[in-house]
Design a protein around this motif. Structure first.
Motif: not given
Length: 176
Positions: A72-96
């Protein structure tokens, strides 16, 4: 320490896990690599779309028309995955896009992956799709094999195909 990478393909450089055992727990995907920024956007109940920014990300997808910009305009890549951040870890919960449409039939990529993983010769599996003019989408399966468990290495693709014909409907069997 250099760690093995499991999880979302686009984050192969910026995302690692603490260990193989941790990655197999399916609730802990990993820690961030150096200079990596993750954003969770469009949140619903704390879970949202995962965007990543890192110097090691791919520049885009190669198409017949050339390089298709993937950021995107800010150089972020959309991974196509869903998730959340907690305690500096990335949790993947599913795909788009968990469900695809092939030949008018809805197919779950997760189902295909889980059936493939029931084979004791498979270490990892990932099913993706590409566009297909005849069937709308084509299923491509990537697998990592457990080398010590492969009895006949010469025709592993045929053996895997035979195995999948027992586990999946004909239309669900990967095209490649």
């Amino acid at each position: 320490n250099l760690r093995h990478c499991y999880g979302i393909t686009e984050c192969g450089g910026p995302l690692t896990v603490q260990s193989l055992k941790k990655s197999q727990q399916m609730d802990d995907c990993g820690i961030f690599g150096v200079n990596t920024i993750f954003e969770i956007r469009d949140k619903t109940n704390g879970t949202g779309k995962i965007f990543v920014k890192n110097n090691f990300l791919m520049k885009g997808y190669l198409t017949l028309k050339g390089l298709a910009e993937s950021k995107d305009k800010r150089n972020f890549f959309e991974t196509g995955d869903f998730g959340y951040l907690k305690n500096n870890l990335l949790y993947i919960t599913g795909r788009e896009k968990e469900i695809i449409k092939k030949g008018g039939e809805l197919i779950s990529l997760g189902l295909i992956e889980s059936k493939v993983m029931e084979n004791d010769q498979i270490l990892e599996a990932a099913a993706i799709t590409i566009k297909d003019e005849l069937m709308s989408e084509k299923i491509i399966l990537f697998v990592s094999l457990i080398q010590s468990k492969i009895a006949n290495k010469t025709n592993i693709i045929e053996l895997l195909y035979d195995y999948l014909t027992l586990k999946l409907k004909k239309i669900e069997i990967p095209d490649e």
